[in-house]
Design a protein around this motif. Structure first.
Motif, mmCIF file in Angstrom:
data_model
loop_
_atom_site.group_PDB
_atom_site.id
_atom_site.type_symbol
_atom_site.label_atom_id
_atom_site.label_comp_id
_atom_site.label_asym_id
_atom_site.label_seq_id
_atom_site.Cartn_x
_atom_site.Cartn_y
_atom_site.Cartn_z
ATOM 1 N N SER A 277 -29.670 34.045 47.252
ATOM 2 C CA SER A 277 -29.939 33.800 45.917
ATOM 3 C C SER A 277 -31.835 34.087 46.130
ATOM 4 C CB SER A 277 -29.860 32.018 45.861
ATOM 5 O OG SER A 277 -30.793 31.296 46.741
ATOM 6 N N TYR A 278 -32.938 33.437 44.968
ATOM 7 C CA TYR A 278 -33.919 33.965 44.451
ATOM 8 C C TYR A 278 -34.401 31.964 44.520
ATOM 9 C CZ TYR A 278 -33.890 34.118 39.542
ATOM 10 O OH TYR A 278 -34.194 34.059 37.998
ATOM 11 N N SER A 279 -36.045 32.003 44.734
ATOM 12 C CA SER A 279 -36.771 30.963 43.916
ATOM 13 C C SER A 279 -38.119 31.775 43.504
ATOM 14 C CB SER A 279 -36.553 30.311 45.640
ATOM 15 O OG SER A 279 -35.447 30.197 46.202
ATOM 16 N N VAL A 280 -39.141 30.886 43.351
ATOM 17 C CA VAL A 280 -39.565 31.629 42.496
ATOM 18 C C VAL A 280 -41.182 30.883 42.923
ATOM 19 C CG1 VAL A 280 -40.926 31.742 40.049
ATOM 20 C CG2 VAL A 280 -37.944 32.310 40.190
ATOM 21 N N LEU A 281 -42.030 31.033 43.272
ATOM 22 C CA LEU A 281 -43.315 31.036 44.187
ATOM 23 C C LEU A 281 -44.585 31.184 42.772
ATOM 24 C CD1 LEU A 281 -42.929 32.257 47.773
ATOM 25 C CD2 LEU A 281 -43.152 29.948 46.592
ATOM 26 N N ASP A 282 -44.857 30.063 42.414
ATOM 27 C CA ASP A 282 -45.463 30.022 41.132
ATOM 28 C C ASP A 282 -47.438 29.661 41.649
ATOM 29 O OD1 ASP A 282 -47.681 30.491 38.523
ATOM 30 O OD2 ASP A 282 -45.615 29.579 37.963
ATOM 31 N N MET A 283 -47.898 30.846 41.526
ATOM 32 C CA MET A 283 -50.018 30.621 41.948
ATOM 33 C C MET A 283 -50.679 29.935 41.298
ATOM 34 S SD MET A 283 -49.446 32.629 44.318
ATOM 35 C CE MET A 283 -51.728 32.512 45.167
ATOM 36 N N ARG A 284 -49.989 29.192 40.158
ATOM 37 C CA ARG A 284 -50.915 28.466 39.664
ATOM 38 C C ARG A 284 -50.811 27.134 39.553
ATOM 39 N NH1 ARG A 284 -47.645 30.346 33.930
ATOM 40 N NH2 ARG A 284 -46.226 30.061 34.935
ATOM 41 N N TYR A 285 -50.377 26.999 40.635
ATOM 42 C CA TYR A 285 -49.641 25.805 41.591
ATOM 43 C C TYR A 285 -51.136 24.827 42.072
ATOM 44 C CZ TYR A 285 -46.866 24.517 37.421
ATOM 45 O OH TYR A 285 -45.919 24.914 36.535
ATOM 46 N N ASN A 286 -51.113 24.455 42.867
ATOM 47 C CA ASN A 286 -51.457 24.042 44.396
ATOM 48 C C ASN A 286 -52.887 24.729 44.703
ATOM 49 O OD1 ASN A 286 -51.420 22.567 47.288
ATOM 50 N ND2 ASN A 286 -50.113 24.341 47.675
ATOM 51 N N GLY A 287 -53.941 24.794 43.543
ATOM 52 C CA GLY A 287 -55.116 24.702 43.968
ATOM 53 C C GLY A 287 -55.026 26.668 44.478
ATOM 54 N N LYS A 288 -54.091 26.956 43.134
ATOM 55 C CA LYS A 288 -53.857 28.994 43.541
ATOM 56 C C LYS A 288 -53.056 29.578 44.631
ATOM 57 C CE LYS A 288 -58.355 30.233 41.682
ATOM 58 N NZ LYS A 288 -59.565 31.143 41.355
ATOM 59 N N LYS A 289 -53.156 28.016 45.244
ATOM 60 C CA LYS A 289 -51.717 28.389 46.507
ATOM 61 C C LYS A 289 -50.405 28.976 46.430
ATOM 62 C CE LYS A 289 -54.781 25.674 49.659
ATOM 63 N NZ LYS A 289 -54.780 24.063 51.153
ATOM 64 N N GLY A 290 -50.410 28.059 45.529
ATOM 65 C CA GLY A 290 -49.182 28.782 44.769
ATOM 66 C C GLY A 290 -47.770 27.176 45.235
ATOM 67 N N ALA A 291 -47.312 27.721 45.042
ATOM 68 C CA ALA A 291 -45.959 25.922 44.584
ATOM 69 C C ALA A 291 -44.375 26.768 44.202
ATOM 70 C CB ALA A 291 -46.020 25.296 43.919
ATOM 71 N N LEU A 292 -43.275 26.499 44.864
ATOM 72 C CA LEU A 292 -42.061 26.569 44.140
ATOM 73 C C LEU A 292 -41.378 26.303 43.141
ATOM 74 C CD1 LEU A 292 -40.299 25.753 47.881
ATOM 75 C CD2 LEU A 292 -39.896 27.928 46.274
ATOM 76 N N THR A 293 -41.176 27.293 41.503
ATOM 77 C CA THR A 293 -40.943 26.210 40.731
ATOM 78 C C THR A 293 -39.516 26.186 40.678
ATOM 79 O OG1 THR A 293 -41.856 28.031 39.798
ATOM 80 C CG2 THR A 293 -43.147 26.479 39.699
ATOM 81 N N GLU A 294 -39.159 27.332 40.673
ATOM 82 C CA GLU A 294 -37.264 27.351 40.706
ATOM 83 C C GLU A 294 -36.956 27.383 42.001
ATOM 84 O OE1 GLU A 294 -36.055 29.702 37.621
ATOM 85 O OE2 GLU A 294 -37.758 30.362 37.616
ATOM 86 N N ILE A 295 -35.643 27.021 42.707
ATOM 87 C CA ILE A 295 -35.307 26.637 44.066
ATOM 88 C C ILE A 295 -33.878 27.327 44.217
ATOM 89 C CG2 ILE A 295 -34.166 25.861 46.069
ATOM 90 C CD1 ILE A 295 -37.084 23.740 45.974
ATOM 91 N N ASN A 296 -33.302 28.726 44.660
ATOM 92 C CA ASN A 296 -32.502 29.410 45.410
ATOM 93 C C ASN A 296 -30.960 29.616 43.696
ATOM 94 O OD1 ASN A 296 -32.313 29.112 47.703
ATOM 95 N ND2 ASN A 296 -31.492 26.869 48.703
ATOM 96 N N VAL A 297 -31.664 30.058 43.103
ATOM 97 C CA VAL A 297 -30.552 30.520 41.876
ATOM 98 C C VAL A 297 -30.008 31.341 42.708
ATOM 99 C CG1 VAL A 297 -30.741 31.611 39.991
ATOM 100 C CG2 VAL A 297 -32.920 29.911 40.073
ATOM 101 N N PRO A 298 -29.003 31.036 41.947
ATOM 102 C CA PRO A 298 -27.576 32.211 42.452
ATOM 103 C C PRO A 298 -27.664 33.615 42.201
ATOM 104 C CG PRO A 298 -26.728 30.522 41.320
ATOM 105 C CD PRO A 298 -28.234 29.839 41.420
ATOM 106 N N VAL A 299 -27.343 34.216 42.900
ATOM 107 C CA VAL A 299 -27.426 35.942 42.645
ATOM 108 C C VAL A 299 -26.551 36.975 43.006
ATOM 109 C CG1 VAL A 299 -28.713 38.262 42.794
ATOM 110 C CG2 VAL A 299 -30.191 35.847 42.263
ATOM 111 N N MET A 300 -25.567 36.542 44.089
ATOM 112 C CA MET A 300 -24.332 37.076 44.384
ATOM 113 C C MET A 300 -23.838 36.882 45.644
ATOM 114 S SD MET A 300 -24.917 41.617 46.158
ATOM 115 C CE MET A 300 -23.731 41.962 46.030
#
Length: 887
Positions: A352-375
């Protein structure tokens, strides 16, 4: 299975779709579904995952469906209504109209098919496309020292039903003010549908100095272990004969980079036995790292949580190669505001994949999606490498229980999957333990595996452009299992493969070298060589580092539970441990302890923000013009560039030609004045009016210098003459042209008027009139072009015999004057008392008589007066002598 990459899922939660039937809690559906912006180009439902979307669709997001019921099934059938059918555990679907849709899934196991209750999907519309300067993606240049307001709906109403998210600062306002060069993007969300569109603008503040790079690569692994690298380079010595280059001091240029381990006192908060993922951003700084359970900020090692509060991705321990982080490319984005974190859950076997977005947490990033199934199901080995076009990455995974490799191309068009059934069936835990690696040259791959109580390496050919593996070659390492193969790595040149066998307790560990110089299977098998065997150390992963930097590198070996890693200094050499520079008793010290694994390291393409001015020269020889030019002077803003020289002269323009007055250092200044554009630039088309309304933005003076080299020192006459007899054009006398020099001349090149080479010596014989060219080059490689005019011209010639016998016997009876190319001839003969006894201006002979009487035998002086036919400007010439009259 092209999972859409371009619109951020603002719901930012992976809660499975809640429907009446608990069975359908096992279906994953994208948290938002948006209508295709160009329905006419939407690919059909069930488009094969190997097919990228059409160019027109690359900013659209398909809605993604994945069957999370991980029990075995024979087939899947998705029904979207309107005879739109798709197959497979997962699929994409482009909805072409907004509204509510019922989607049903039929699962077949053997001969039994079960149709699940429909999933209700509400498809929303996008907001109006945000733009800067009426473009989705654009550049702008503004004056340094000021600020600019970015408004994605300037001149239009964006509407009150929109949310905004800006990069890089994470602002949520409709506009922002910026005062630094960089890429800025805004994602605009419809508050109801959560569908979004993005626009970006590269802002360049005129003459703003670029920001420094973010740092160098380090490895985080094990229990707080950090491996740092020392860089040694050779300064590039300026070539004194290189006649072009910068005139403004720059960072010293270096070459031949060599990386070696650097003792480190740094630690990190992870305690992980095996896989770690790390990613470096476009500025060179570490953005994120993860052990597959928790994500950490590269900036300060703080834990990265999700915007819903959770900070855990997987609860299970990490796998040998189960973590990879790569940049997420999106439509109209700034590189990169998002990153993919791919992980393998060793319990569920789900990639699966998760998405890290640099636009949160004072430019440190945050998880915006967690464990999207892939294979599903996959082994615990994945790896990542930049793709063949350098615009994305490839994730490699292997299906558990089969021989199926899947290479996933990840770029701005989505995730594209290509399967290759190749090599060994991985249907036992032992067959799935060794590392899988792709060679940096992107033409080979290898993995370690155990089968039938033996350790093997399996090699493959890789076509990264087409995402395929082929031609498996299985190499027996010659060591029974257990112990079992673990680490696999290609040497930097790609022609040697290394493997480790990881022993524990009484089982020894091994370091093995395999030569690939002869690619035939028999030769590869015969080249297997044990470099070292250890009963005291448990060898783990082996990897060349640093991964993301070019240059000569060491290869490192993880040692379980030790505050050190071993290394190979010459991994490109074939031979024993001495030949490859391996000392099993000496390693690189760590503050923490190594374990079995090394990190999977990736990096975005490097970008340097800012707009520095550069100035260059071409030509640095004395007495020859030098071309001076500037680049980066804030186009399209109007600029005035004035070059100020030591002799007080000035020239204006981006490129000027100037002949420096002396050999050696010559200093000068570059005065740059930048002007703000007229505020009426887009309204009034008159250049005169707009120029009058421009205001001065900035003036900058740059001190510069150039070293002028000596020019060739020689002399060459302006002209010379070749004598040609009239009629037959017989060459009576060629012109001999010679350069007189007083220094080392390295080359002469004589040429005809049309450029044909005549000779390469200082002296040249020329046999025809015309203008002849010569290039003279000295030991400083300074060349001066010159020329000489060769004219037709013969020197006057007068020949008088020493004696004659005027006795009328027909032999030498007369004094005959031989002459050529003379005019105005006059001959006078004198006696011993200086009296003229004979004179003529018409006759070129004297018979020795006066009034019929032969003079007495004796010596008679004479004078001949004449002028040159070709050189009359020389005036009257004389030839004096004496002739003897004999009897």
């Amino acid at each position: 299975m092209g999972i859409g990459l371009n619109c951020r899922k603002i719901l930012l939660t992976l809660a499975l779709i809640k429907v009446a039937s608990s069975a359908f809690a096992q279906i994953y559906v994208s948290p938002k579904a948006c209508v295709a912006k160009d329905p006419g180009t939407a690919p059909p439902t069930g488009t094969p995952p190997t097919t990228p979307p059409p160019t027109e669709m690359q900013c659209d997001i398909p809605t993604y469906f994945f069957d999370m019921n991980l029990s075995p099934a024979t087939s899947w059938r998705w029904d979207f209504g309107g005879n739109q059918i798709a197959t497979g555990r997962s699929t994409n679907h482009y909805f072409t109209s907004p509204g509510t849709y019922n989607v049903t899934l039929t699962r077949t196991v053997g001969s039994i098919s079960t149709t699940m209750p429909p999933v209700v999907v509400t498809v929303g519309t996008f907001p109006d496309q945000p733009q800067f300067n009426k473009k989705n993606s654009t550049d702008t240049t503004v004056c340094d020292g000021s600020s600019i307001t970015l408004n994605p709906y300037k001149g239009a109403l964006g509407g009150g039903n929109y949310d905004f998210l800006w990069f890089p600062g994470g602002e949520t306002t409709p506009t922002i003010d910026v005062d630094k060069s960089g890429c800025y993007s805004v994602e605009v969300f419809d508050k109801v549908t959560k569908c979004s569109r993005t626009a970006k603008i590269n802002v360049k503040f005129c003459l703003q100095d670029p920001e420094s790079a973010g740092g160098s690569e380090k490895w985080y692994f094990g229990n707080g272990a950090v491996l740092d690298f020392s860089l040694t380079t050779t300064p590039v010595v300026d070539d004194p004969l290189d006649h072009e280059g910068p005139v403004v001091p720059e960072e010293p240029e270096t070459e031949d980079p060599v990386y070696s381990p650097l003792p480190s006192t740094q630690t990190h908060p992870m305690n992980v036995e095996q896989g770690v993922g790390m990613v470096y951003g476009p500025d060179g700084s570490l953005k994120f790292y993860s052990d597959g359970r928790t994500v950490y900020a590269g900036e300060d090692d703080s834990v990265i949580g999700s915007i819903t509060g959770s900070s855990t991705i997987n609860s299970s321990p990490s796998t040998s190669q189960g973590v990879a982080i790569i940049p997420k490319s999106s439509c109209n984005e700034c590189p990169h505001h998002q990153y993919y974190l791919f992980t393998v859950n060793p319990d569920t076997k789900l990639l699966s994949y998760s998405v890290l977005d640099m636009r949160y947490n004072g430019k440190k990033g945050a998880l915006t999606e967690i464990n999207v199934p892939v294979m599903y199901p996959v082994t615990d080995r994945i790896t990542a490498i930049q793709n063949s076009s350098q615009d994305g990455f490839v994730i490699a995974a292997h299906e558990e229980g089969s021989d199926l490799f899947t290479l996933i191309n990840v770029d701005s068009t989505g995730l594209r999957f290509v399967n290759s059934n190749v090599g060994t069936v991985q249907n036992t835990p032992e067959s799935r333990k060794g590392y899988f690696v792709l060679e940096d040259g992107k033409t080979k791959a290898a993995q370690g595996l155990v089968e039938g109580g033996k350790n093997y390496i399996e090699l493959y050919d890789v076509d990264l452009a087409n995402l395929t593996l082929s031609n498996p070659v299985k190499i027996d390492l010659g060591i029974p299992a257990p112990p079992e193969v673990y680490g696999v790595a290609f040497a930097p040149n790609g022609n040697i493969l290394y493997a480790t066998i990881s022993g524990s307790g009484s089982e020894p560990s091994y370091l093995i070298q395999i030569s690939l110089l002869d690619p035939t299977p028999a030769a590869i098998q015969a080249s297997v060589k044990i470099i070292h065997q250890s009963t005291s150390d448990t060898y783990g992963a082996i990897q060349t580092g640093p991964v993301t930097s070019p240059g000569a590198k060491y290869m490192y070996i993880a040692i379980k539970g030790k505050p050190t890693v071993l290394y190979i200094q010459e991994p490109d050499q074939v031979g024993d441990k001495d030949a490859i520079g391996f000392n099993p008793s000496k390693g690189a010290d760590l503050a923490g302890n190594s374990q079995l694994g090394f990190p999977t390291v990736t990096a975005a393409n490097q970008i340097q923000e800012g707009q520095a001015l550069t100035a260059t020269f071409k030509g640095d020889c004395f007495k020859s013009p030098t071309i001076l030019s500037t680049q980066g002077a804030c186009d399209p803003l109007r600029n005035k560039i004035v070059w100020e020289f030591e002799d007080g002269t000035t020239q204006e323009g981006k490129e000027v030609s100037y002949t420096f007055p002396k050999v050696g250092e010559n200093k000068f200044k570059i005065r740059i004045t930048i002007y703000n554009q007229s505020p009426l630039q887009k309204v009034i088309k008159s250049q005169i009016i707009n120029k009058a309304l421009e205001t001065e933005c900035k003036e900058k003076i740059i001190e510069a210098s150039i070293n002028i080299l000596p020019a060739p020192n020689y002399t060459l006459p302006d002209e010379a003459y070749v004598c040609v007899l009239e009629g037959a054009k017989y060459i009576a006398k060629p012109a001999i042209v010679k350069l007189e020099k007083d220094e080392i001349i390295s080359e002469y090149l004589w040429k005809t008027p049309v450029g044909t080479t005549l000779g390469r010596n200082a002296e040249l014989e020329i046999r025809a009139p015309g203008t002849f060219k010569v290039d003279v080059t000295n030991n400083f490689d300074c060349m001066v072009p010159d020329e000489i005019l060769i004219k037709e011209g013969c020197e006057p010639r007068v020949f008088v015999p020493d004696a004659f016998t005027p006795n009328d016997d027909g032999i030498n009876d007369n004094l005959e004057i031989k002459r050529a190319w003379i005019t105005d001839y006059e001959l006078k003969v004198f006696n011993r008392w200086g009296e003229v006894i004979f004179s003529t201006d018409t006759d070129y002979k004297w018979d020795g008589k006066v009034k019929g009487r032969v003079f007495a035998p004796m010596v008679y002086p004479y004078i001949i007066y004449y002028k040159s036919t070709y050189f009359p400007e020389r005036g009257v010439l004389t030839k004096k002598g004496a002739v003897t009259v004999l009897r």
